[in-house]
Design a protein around this motif. Structure first.
Motif, PDB file in Angstrom:
ATOM      1  N   LEU A  65       0.837  -1.208   0.000  1.00 18.23           N
ATOM      2  CA  LEU A  65       0.000   0.000   0.000  1.00 18.23           C
ATOM      3  C   LEU A  65       0.872   1.258   0.000  1.00 18.23           C
ATOM      4  CD1 LEU A  65      -2.879  -0.898   2.494  1.00 18.23           C
ATOM      5  CD2 LEU A  65      -3.099  -0.436   0.051  1.00 18.23           C
ATOM      6  N   GLY A  66       2.091   1.139   0.555  1.00 17.94           N
ATOM      7  CA  GLY A  66       3.010   2.282   0.534  1.00 17.94           C
ATOM      8  C   GLY A  66       3.366   2.684  -0.886  1.00 17.94           C
ATOM      9  N   ILE A  67       3.581   1.704  -1.769  1.00 14.55           N
ATOM     10  CA  ILE A  67       3.857   1.996  -3.169  1.00 14.55           C
ATOM     11  C   ILE A  67       2.638   2.642  -3.820  1.00 14.55           C
ATOM     12  CG2 ILE A  67       4.422   0.960  -5.394  1.00 14.55           C
ATOM     13  CD1 ILE A  67       6.761   0.925  -3.510  1.00 14.55           C
ATOM     14  N   THR A  68       1.455   2.124  -3.471  1.00 14.69           N
ATOM     15  CA  THR A  68       0.220   2.702  -4.004  1.00 14.69           C
ATOM     16  C   THR A  68       0.082   4.171  -3.610  1.00 14.69           C
ATOM     17  OG1 THR A  68      -0.858   0.532  -3.896  1.00 14.69           O
ATOM     18  CG2 THR A  68      -2.296   2.451  -4.046  1.00 14.69           C
ATOM     19  N   LEU A  69       0.342   4.477  -2.348  1.00 22.37           N
ATOM     20  CA  LEU A  69       0.241   5.862  -1.887  1.00 22.37           C
ATOM     21  C   LEU A  69       1.328   6.734  -2.517  1.00 22.37           C
ATOM     22  CD1 LEU A  69      -0.583   5.301   1.899  1.00 22.37           C
ATOM     23  CD2 LEU A  69      -2.135   6.037   0.095  1.00 22.37           C
ATOM     24  N   LEU A  70       2.511   6.145  -2.752  1.00 23.49           N
ATOM     25  CA  LEU A  70       3.579   6.899  -3.410  1.00 23.49           C
ATOM     26  C   LEU A  70       3.145   7.318  -4.812  1.00 23.49           C
ATOM     27  CD1 LEU A  70       6.470   7.977  -3.528  1.00 23.49           C
ATOM     28  CD2 LEU A  70       7.224   5.724  -4.270  1.00 23.49           C
ATOM     29  N   LEU A  71       2.516   6.407  -5.552  1.00 28.37           N
ATOM     30  CA  LEU A  71       2.039   6.743  -6.896  1.00 28.37           C
ATOM     31  C   LEU A  71       0.929   7.784  -6.845  1.00 28.37           C
ATOM     32  CD1 LEU A  71       2.847   5.656  -9.749  1.00 28.37           C
ATOM     33  CD2 LEU A  71       3.839   4.437  -7.832  1.00 28.37           C
ATOM     34  N   PHE A  72       0.102   7.743  -5.807  1.00 29.71           N
ATOM     35  CA  PHE A  72      -0.942   8.756  -5.647  1.00 29.71           C
ATOM     36  C   PHE A  72      -0.321  10.144  -5.477  1.00 29.71           C
ATOM     37  CE2 PHE A  72      -3.686  11.166  -2.629  1.00 29.71           C
ATOM     38  CZ  PHE A  72      -4.768  11.383  -3.481  1.00 29.71           C
ATOM     39  N   ILE A  73       0.701  10.244  -4.646  1.00 26.91           N
ATOM     40  CA  ILE A  73       1.357  11.535  -4.419  1.00 26.91           C
ATOM     41  C   ILE A  73       2.085  11.995  -5.677  1.00 26.91           C
ATOM     42  CG2 ILE A  73       3.208  12.656  -3.102  1.00 26.91           C
ATOM     43  CD1 ILE A  73       2.303  11.095  -0.675  1.00 26.91           C
ATOM     44  N   VAL A  74       2.679  11.044  -6.422  1.00 27.19           N
ATOM     45  CA  VAL A  74       3.287  11.398  -7.712  1.00 27.19           C
ATOM     46  C   VAL A  74       2.237  11.999  -8.638  1.00 27.19           C
ATOM     47  CG1 VAL A  74       4.332  10.451  -9.806  1.00 27.19           C
ATOM     48  CG2 VAL A  74       5.187   9.753  -7.565  1.00 27.19           C
ATOM     49  N   GLY A  75       1.040  11.397  -8.667  1.00 27.04           N
ATOM     50  CA  GLY A  75      -0.046  11.936  -9.482  1.00 27.04           C
ATOM     51  C   GLY A  75      -0.447  13.337  -9.051  1.00 27.04           C
ATOM     52  N   LEU A  76      -0.469  13.589  -7.745  1.00 31.99           N
ATOM     53  CA  LEU A  76      -0.814  14.924  -7.249  1.00 31.99           C
ATOM     54  C   LEU A  76       0.189  15.979  -7.695  1.00 31.99           C
ATOM     55  CD1 LEU A  76      -1.964  14.216  -3.562  1.00 31.99           C
ATOM     56  CD2 LEU A  76      -3.389  14.986  -5.456  1.00 31.99           C
ATOM     57  N   GLU A  77       1.435  15.564  -7.939  1.00 31.41           N
ATOM     58  CA  GLU A  77       2.461  16.507  -8.387  1.00 31.41           C
ATOM     59  C   GLU A  77       2.230  16.954  -9.829  1.00 31.41           C
ATOM     60  OE1 GLU A  77       4.994  17.915  -6.911  1.00 31.41           O
ATOM     61  OE2 GLU A  77       4.909  16.903  -4.967  1.00 31.41           O
ATOM     62  N   LEU A  78       1.408  16.195 -10.566  1.00 31.69           N
ATOM     63  CA  LEU A  78       1.270  16.445 -12.002  1.00 31.69           C
ATOM     64  C   LEU A  78       0.128  17.404 -12.299  1.00 31.69           C
ATOM     65  CD1 LEU A  78       1.990  13.051 -13.761  1.00 31.69           C
ATOM     66  CD2 LEU A  78       3.241  15.167 -13.981  1.00 31.69           C
ATOM     67  N   ILE A 164       6.325   2.507 -14.336  1.00 32.90           N
ATOM     68  CA  ILE A 164       6.093   1.270 -13.596  1.00 32.90           C
ATOM     69  C   ILE A 164       4.868   0.546 -14.141  1.00 32.90           C
ATOM     70  CG2 ILE A 164       4.794   2.487 -11.808  1.00 32.90           C
ATOM     71  CD1 ILE A 164       6.941  -0.605 -11.238  1.00 32.90           C
ATOM     72  N   VAL A 165       3.853   1.312 -14.566  1.00 35.66           N
ATOM     73  CA  VAL A 165       2.617   0.683 -15.065  1.00 35.66           C
ATOM     74  C   VAL A 165       2.868  -0.071 -16.374  1.00 35.66           C
ATOM     75  CG1 VAL A 165       0.259   1.098 -15.819  1.00 35.66           C
ATOM     76  CG2 VAL A 165       1.176   2.352 -13.858  1.00 35.66           C
ATOM     77  N   PRO A 166       3.452   0.549 -17.426  1.00 35.32           N
ATOM     78  CA  PRO A 166       3.736  -0.232 -18.635  1.00 35.32           C
ATOM     79  C   PRO A 166       4.768  -1.333 -18.408  1.00 35.32           C
ATOM     80  CG  PRO A 166       4.585   2.011 -18.850  1.00 35.32           C
ATOM     81  CD  PRO A 166       3.718   1.988 -17.645  1.00 35.32           C
ATOM     82  N   LEU A 167       5.704  -1.130 -17.475  1.00 37.39           N
ATOM     83  CA  LEU A 167       6.695  -2.174 -17.210  1.00 37.39           C
ATOM     84  C   LEU A 167       6.037  -3.398 -16.581  1.00 37.39           C
ATOM     85  CD1 LEU A 167       9.850  -0.220 -15.952  1.00 37.39           C
ATOM     86  CD2 LEU A 167       9.403  -1.169 -18.209  1.00 37.39           C
ATOM     87  N   ILE A 168       5.083  -3.174 -15.674  1.00 32.57           N
ATOM     88  CA  ILE A 168       4.339  -4.302 -15.101  1.00 32.57           C
ATOM     89  C   ILE A 168       3.596  -5.055 -16.209  1.00 32.57           C
ATOM     90  CG2 ILE A 168       2.336  -4.873 -13.669  1.00 32.57           C
ATOM     91  CD1 ILE A 168       3.279  -2.778 -11.677  1.00 32.57           C
ATOM     92  N   LEU A 248      -1.584   2.017 -11.095  1.00 30.87           N
ATOM     93  CA  LEU A 248      -2.196   2.892 -12.094  1.00 30.87           C
ATOM     94  C   LEU A 248      -3.442   3.563 -11.526  1.00 30.87           C
ATOM     95  CD1 LEU A 248      -2.482   4.006 -14.965  1.00 30.87           C
ATOM     96  CD2 LEU A 248      -3.706   1.911 -15.575  1.00 30.87           C
ATOM     97  N   GLY A 249      -4.257   2.806 -10.775  1.00 30.92           N
ATOM     98  CA  GLY A 249      -5.450   3.389 -10.176  1.00 30.92           C
ATOM     99  C   GLY A 249      -5.117   4.516  -9.219  1.00 30.92           C
ATOM    100  N   ALA A 250      -4.113   4.305  -8.360  1.00 27.32           N
ATOM    101  CA  ALA A 250      -3.712   5.342  -7.413  1.00 27.32           C
ATOM    102  C   ALA A 250      -3.154   6.557  -8.140  1.00 27.32           C
ATOM    103  CB  ALA A 250      -2.668   4.784  -6.439  1.00 27.32           C
ATOM    104  N   PHE A 251      -2.375   6.302  -9.188  1.00 25.02           N
ATOM    105  CA  PHE A 251      -1.801   7.415  -9.946  1.00 25.02           C
ATOM    106  C   PHE A 251      -2.894   8.261 -10.603  1.00 25.02           C
ATOM    107  CE2 PHE A 251      -0.320   8.977 -14.100  1.00 25.02           C
ATOM    108  CZ  PHE A 251       0.617   9.893 -13.663  1.00 25.02           C
ATOM    109  N   VAL A 252      -3.875   7.606 -11.222  1.00 26.32           N
ATOM    110  CA  VAL A 252      -4.965   8.341 -11.864  1.00 26.32           C
ATOM    111  C   VAL A 252      -5.754   9.136 -10.825  1.00 26.32           C
ATOM    112  CG1 VAL A 252      -7.112   8.105 -13.171  1.00 26.32           C
ATOM    113  CG2 VAL A 252      -5.121   6.732 -13.778  1.00 26.32           C
ATOM    114  N   ALA A 253      -5.951   8.553  -9.649  1.00 22.49           N
ATOM    115  CA  ALA A 253      -6.645   9.269  -8.577  1.00 22.49           C
ATOM    116  C   ALA A 253      -5.898  10.547  -8.206  1.00 22.49           C
ATOM    117  CB  ALA A 253      -6.791   8.365  -7.354  1.00 22.49           C
ATOM    118  N   GLY A 254      -4.566  10.464  -8.174  1.00 26.05           N
ATOM    119  CA  GLY A 254      -3.785  11.661  -7.869  1.00 26.05           C
ATOM    120  C   GLY A 254      -3.877  12.700  -8.969  1.00 26.05           C
TER     121      GLY A 254
END
Length: 587
Positions: A65-78, A164-168, A248-254
């Motif tokens: 979940l920490g990785i998920t939250l990290l991607l969310f914060i990355v999304g907020l930066e955008l 990370i999303v396309p690499l997965i 990807l879901g967390a990133f889009v949410a951000g």
């Protein structure tokens, strides 16, 4: 949960947090960073050393979940403005780095291990990613995060996080696991992905934002935290239900909340959970490292770690030179990003589930990432003479267009609006913060972006850019400013000059020892202005009006000084200009 299960959970939590705290403090003290401290702490308490804590796989499930939250914060930066300004660095420099480094390291792994091409690809691509959790704090600690050099590094790291999303998806496509044979075809997954992204954006616009607006009106901060976590986890759960990446879901949410007024409040509220869970993630990774397999091939681990660092540093330096960076800056950038990253562990686990690599190989290459992370602080120190020229010359710094705010205005009421507009008139970038939803909505109608949040919270000020701000101006209604609050802001952001709007004389006296550049009484100047206009309307001359104002201000300063010294509001009362009662009676 049984009593035994609860007891084990408490004991494991005590051991993990205690040992993690000791190692992180030690590694921070040695300048090696918190990430490496967590990894070593996990290895020490794990089954291969002391064996104090078990069931690392279960803890990993929570820690991801920490990785998920990290991607969310990355999304907020955008937010769109920043994304557009850094588009060349993000989608040019970042894309080139991931592709070239990915293929170069894949070749190194293939030659050095004789693995199959698919396995080498599944290992090489993750190793092209660097450690956001290690590099960004390093840049921030030396004040270079908002410089052109820092923004290039940030742009590359941001693209790596996005990749990370396309690499997965690529690793999943290479899977040899029969259980994955029934997975939907690629075109259907792409359709699911596009539909889910569009659906999340629509939900964000018409459901999530109104929800945050409602909570903001209620003034319930705990519910705001609750709603923020719900948004992240719900988005991730939706993606998981469709067989897609939770990241990807967390990133889009951000991203869908990046240009909303709630961005900084969400960052401040989610950040503690991200930090704790990401720390737990690294602890679990350390526990999963098979030290026996590493001990059998120590020279291989060391050689591959050196090859990884050399390859990434060389490729990144060459890319930097191609982008017209000075050779010293290009070399510094290459060395700074030469380590493996935390997302490598995620992708190795994915490759292991897809039967592309064995568990022993995942442990070996996890150790290679860990060792490469350990070298980064030393590389930056050893090469300091080579990089003797500053990473960024003062003349190369961005001016008002830089994303970091040069001024933070807390409170956007009638007072803050005037202050902000005068700063903007001089080209000074301003970040506006207020916790009045109605005021935020009204400001947006006039084209002003005001972020929601309590501007007296240090964590929110930090997320809003206070570390880089030259000015912090508190323009809040009422008597809310306390000396302890101002002292805390000054200690946290010593390079910022603080200005405060005070409610009245009592508030000014209360702040007499606070580290404030200037305190202004909110009605002082407007009252003086009205008195001047009143005198002019009864034919008092301009010179006489000036003399009267000067005299009043002199007396007011003397009285305020006496009140400061004594702490007594009645001090120097004889300096007040009062009317003679006999004259009033005569009138």
């Amino acid at each position: 949960m049984t009593e035994t299960g609860a007891t084990l959970l408490l004991r494991d939590g005590f051991v993990l947090l205690g040992v993690g705290l000791v190692f992180v403090l030690l590694f921070r003290r040695l300048g090696l960073g918190a990430t490496l401290g967590y990894l070593v702490a996990g290895a020490v308490v794990g089954p291969h050393v002391l064996g104090l804590v078990g069931d690392a796989e279960a803890k990993m499930g929570i820690a991801e979940l920490g990785i998920t939250l990290l991607l969310f914060i990355v999304g907020l930066e955008l937010n769109p403005t920043r994304l557009w300004r850094l588009k060349q660095e993000i989608f040019g420099l970042g894309l080139i780095q991931v592709v070239i480094c990915g293929f170069a390291i894949t070749g190194v792994v293939w030659v050095g291990t004789h693995f199959s091409a698919a396995a080498a690809f599944a290992l090489g691509l993750p190793l092209a990613l660097s450690s956001t959790a290690q590099v960004l704090p390093m840049l921030q600690s030396v004040g270079r995060l908002r410089t052109p050099f820092g923004e290039r590094a940030f742009s590359i790291l941001l693209f790596q996080d996005l990749s990370i999303v396309p690499l997965i998806t690529i690793v999943a496509a290479l899977s040899r696991n029969p259980a994955d044979a029934n997975a939907p075809p690629g075109w259907l997954l792409a359709t699911y992905t596009a539909g889910a992204v569009v659906g999340l954006v629509i939900l964000g616009r018409f459901a999530i934002r109104p929800l945050f607006r409602l909570i903001g009106n209620l003034g319930e901060r705990e519910m705001f935290v609750f709603a923020g976590l719900f948004t992240v986890i719900a988005s991730a759960a939706l993606m998981q239900a469709l067989g897609l990446s939770t990241a990807l879901g967390a990133f889009v949410a951000g991203v869908m909340l990046a240009d909303s007024p709630y961005r900084h409040e969400l960052e401040a509220d989610v950040e503690p959970f991200r930090s704790i869970l990401l720390g737990l993630f690294f602890l679990a990774i350390g526990m999963l490292l098979d030290l026996g397999a590493i001990a059998e091939r120590p020279f291989f681990v060391i050689a591959m770690a050196l090859a990884l660092i050399a390859t990434k540093a060389t490729v990144m330096t060459g890319i930097g030179l191609a982008f017209r960076m000075k050779w010293r800056q290009a070399l510094a950038l290459g060395l700074l990003l030469s380590q493996g990253g935390e997302f490598g562990f995620v992708l190795f686990a994915q490759a292991q589930r897809g039967l592309l690599i064995a568990p022993a190989a995942a442990s070996l290459f996890g150790a290679i990432i860990t060792l490469s992370m350990a070298t980064t602080p030393f590389l930056m120190r050893v090469t300091q003479r080579i990089r003797a020229e500053p990473m960024v010359a003062q003349g190369d710094r961005d001016g008002p267009e830089m994303d970091g705010a040069n001024a933070l205005v807390v409170g956007y009421g009638r007072f803050g609006q005037t202050v902000a507009q005068m700063l903007i008139a001089q080209g000074i970038p301003v970040t506006l913060i207020d916790n009045d939803i109605k005021m935020i909505d009204i400001a947006s109608e006039f084209g002003a972006t005001v972020y929601y949040g309590d501007g007296t919270r240090l964590d929110l000020l930090r997320q809003a850019g206070a570390r880089e701000a030259e000015l912090i101006l508190f323009c809040i209604d009422g008597d809310q400013m306390e000396p302890g609050l101002i002292a805390g802001v000054h200690e946290a952001f010593p390079d910022s000059t603080i200005f405060v709007r005070a409610y009245d004389r009592r508030a000014v006296i209360k702040l007499r020892d606070a580290p404030v550049e200037y305190v202004v009484r909110e009605v002082m100047e407007s009252a003086v202005m009205m008195a001047r206009r009143a005198l002019a309307s009864v034919s008092v001359g301009e010179q006489e009006i000036d003399r009267t104002e000067t005299e009043y201000r002199r007396r007011d300063r003397e009285r305020l000084h006496a009140q400061h010294e004594s702490g007594d509001l009645r001090a120097a009362g004889d300096t007040m200009l009062t009317q003679d009662p006999r004259r009033a009676e005569g009138a």
